[in-house]
Write a protein that holds these residues in place. Structure first.
Motif, PDB file in Angstrom:
ATOM      1  N   LEU A  43       0.837  -1.188   0.000  1.00  0.00           N
ATOM      2  CA  LEU A  43       0.000   0.000   0.000  1.00  0.00           C
ATOM      3  C   LEU A  43       0.872   1.239   0.000  1.00  0.00           C
ATOM      4  CD1 LEU A  43      -2.415  -1.148   2.805  1.00  0.00           C
ATOM      5  CD2 LEU A  43      -3.080  -0.602   0.454  1.00  0.00           C
ATOM      6  N   VAL A  81       1.259   3.841   1.918  1.00  0.00           N
ATOM      7  CA  VAL A  81       0.740   4.191   3.250  1.00  0.00           C
ATOM      8  C   VAL A  81       0.706   5.689   3.500  1.00  0.00           C
ATOM      9  CG1 VAL A  81       1.270   1.991   4.361  1.00  0.00           C
ATOM     10  CG2 VAL A  81       2.987   3.824   4.370  1.00  0.00           C
ATOM     11  N   ALA A  82       1.504   6.445   2.748  1.00  0.00           N
ATOM     12  CA  ALA A  82       1.462   7.899   2.924  1.00  0.00           C
ATOM     13  C   ALA A  82       0.072   8.444   2.601  1.00  0.00           C
ATOM     14  CB  ALA A  82       2.513   8.576   2.043  1.00  0.00           C
ATOM     15  N   LYS A  83      -0.673   7.706   1.796  1.00  0.00           N
ATOM     16  CA  LYS A  83      -2.028   8.143   1.430  1.00  0.00           C
ATOM     17  C   LYS A  83      -3.058   7.819   2.510  1.00  0.00           C
ATOM     18  CE  LYS A  83      -2.354   7.592  -3.593  1.00  0.00           C
ATOM     19  NZ  LYS A  83      -2.882   6.621  -4.559  1.00  0.00           N
ATOM     20  N   LEU A  84      -2.740   6.905   3.396  1.00  0.00           N
ATOM     21  CA  LEU A  84      -3.744   6.431   4.344  1.00  0.00           C
ATOM     22  C   LEU A  84      -4.082   7.495   5.370  1.00  0.00           C
ATOM     23  CD1 LEU A  84      -2.548   2.777   5.063  1.00  0.00           C
ATOM     24  CD2 LEU A  84      -4.253   3.552   3.429  1.00  0.00           C
ATOM     25  N   ARG A  85      -5.364   7.709   5.559  1.00  0.00           N
ATOM     26  CA  ARG A  85      -5.873   8.592   6.613  1.00  0.00           C
ATOM     27  C   ARG A  85      -6.636   7.719   7.600  1.00  0.00           C
ATOM     28  NH1 ARG A  85      -2.893  10.869   4.311  1.00  0.00           N
ATOM     29  NH2 ARG A  85      -2.845  12.822   3.181  1.00  0.00           N
TER      30      ARG A  85
END
Lengths: 308, 308
Positions: free
Chosen positions: A301, A303-307
């Motif tokens: 993933l 992961v920097a995009k995950l909120r």
């Protein structure tokens, strides 16, 4: 065509170098889909995806002269880390040509494993060929390669070694690398097994290639399942898919998103959308027969995009 | 104070009803933190968090008369599913009072396990007490309860059964339920072990309670680690924390976010931010001694929020 003997030999060469990933079950998913599922948790593989299987097989089989020159590949991101890891494992210098716009975490991963990363603009393939020829490096294709296919096929051996009772195998499909290997292995071992590939509607180069009878190219192949957004079907992969895969079904972007969330919430596996493709097909009405293995192909993933 | 005998008895009662969650290692995390970590993967517990341990212990120990009346709890969301699951497992009717604004997936989870969900507005506690008294239900506190603490303590037994060489245990801290149980168990078995709690700076009721010497209340307790945002420290938990916990450290919201992403990307575990608290402390400079167990307490992400 590869034999079972060829596949077993490649698996032996990988022994002790890669993970033997587990098979998991989820009563919540079985209930949700009225199915008997076993999940091949390949997201726990080295570098977080199946790709190291084939790439390491390839690198271990280079000639001494090729090893000394070093290898080069081109990657939109996903194969970069796997190639870099495999090169370090095999003791071969590696160069990866990536777009300057690639996800920084994927660039860092390749560098972290010791690869030389060349960030380029413009035509990625042209730049790759230029650097390869200038530096006399051995080019490595991430899926259209006999040794890569043999390496990926080892996953199929593991499926039936762990669960000989599998009736159906569901495999995410990008350019055809994983499914061509896995289908060959399981059909050679158990001809009655059914193998179904799943690819995004928006990146359906394998479906199109099967329909046309020859490998096709896509001008655009964009999907939330970025690991499946291959613009080409491999020339070495297509004949194996024609021979050993029973069906390739296409899934919507909505189903891929919903499946990723569903499987993550029920199993607590941080799978990437590409790996959720089998479950997207189940959401859209696929009803596989009997014990059904779903290959959870990776967990890379962004992961920097995950909120949260 | 609970004895080791009490804790073992509670663990025996849970046997076969809950998961024996695995201990995992990650060479990538060990490298990143220059540590020797073992991860207690409690996110694979029934309902996705440790909470069922204590709640099921509590429900199995109700009197016949209490079982017949049924139980009631109040939850901002996280304890709801766990109580509902435990009630179904124990064969006790359950009512859960939740805010009408609770995350829909958490409401659905509680209903899915067969609980009666009462969605209320205004003062949650007042509504809870009204419904409890009107319907003559047995109230169950999610952490401030001796049986709940004994149930949670079983996780501590498992840590040392699997890895007797553990030197330090890192435990996420909300209202003190999990750490009071785990610390009691491991210190009774191995007095030289160090137990460190980690709580969000923005929800630090246990740190404040330790400083004051009596349980404190917070007017606001909001954190990305919603599972740790308890507004109170339990009166039964605080004495055990004073006795058995060596230190409680506080972590920033930024560190919780970064730790969640880091651990997810390296281990492919879909952990919730609360469960990343031990790693947030490592990011902020905590240097634990020796073999260090980090309790990955849960994986109940609000997946509807996830973008890929």
């Amino acid at each position: 065509m590869p034999t079972l003997e060829d596949i077993r030999q490649a698996a032996t060469e990988l022994e002790g170098r890669i993970q033997r990933t587990p098979m998991l079950t989820s009563s919540a998913l079985n209930e949700r889909f009225a199915a008997d599922l076993v999940l091949k948790a390949e997201l726990f593989q080295k570098t977080g995806s199946f790709k190291v299987r084939g790439l390491l097989t390839k690198l271990l089989r280079l000639t001494t002269e090729e090893r000394e020159r070093g290898v080069i590949t081109v990657s939109a991101g996903n194969a970069a880390g796997a190639l870099a890891w495999a090169a370090r494992n095999a003791g071969v210098p590696a160069t990866v040509v990536m777009a300057a716009t690639a996800v920084p975490a994927k660039i860092d991963a390749a560098r972290g494993y010791g690869a030389t990363v060349e960030l380029v603009g413009g035509d990625l393939m042209a730049q790759y060929e230029r650097i390869r020829d200038e530096r006399q490096l051995a080019g490595v294709h991430p899926f259209d390669d006999e040794d890569v296919i043999l390496g990926h096929a080892g996953l199929g051996l593991e499926l039936l070694a762990d669960r000989p009772d599998i009736d159906t195998v569901l495999v995410p499909v990008g350019g055809g690398g994983l499914i061509s290997g896995v289908a060959t292995a399981v059909k050679l071992m158990k001809p009655a097994i059914r193998v179904i590939g799943i690819e995004p509607e928006q990146a359906d180069v394998v479906s199109r290639s099967l329909a046309a009878g020859v490998p096709q190219k896509l001008l655009t192949a964009r999907s939330i399942a970025d690991g499946l957004a291959a613009p080409v079907c491999g020339t070495r992969n297509l004949p194996l898919i024609q021979q050993y895969v029973d069906d390739v079904v296409r899934v919507s972007e909505d189903a891929l998103l919903e499946a990723t969330r569903l499987v993550m919430s029920r199993t607590k596996l941080a799978l990437e959308p590409a790996a959720a493709a089998p479950f997207a097909a189940l959401l859209e009405g696929l009803r596989p027969e009997g014990v059904t293995a779903a290959v959870v192909s990776g967990g890379n993933l962004d992961v920097a995009k995950l909120r949260f």
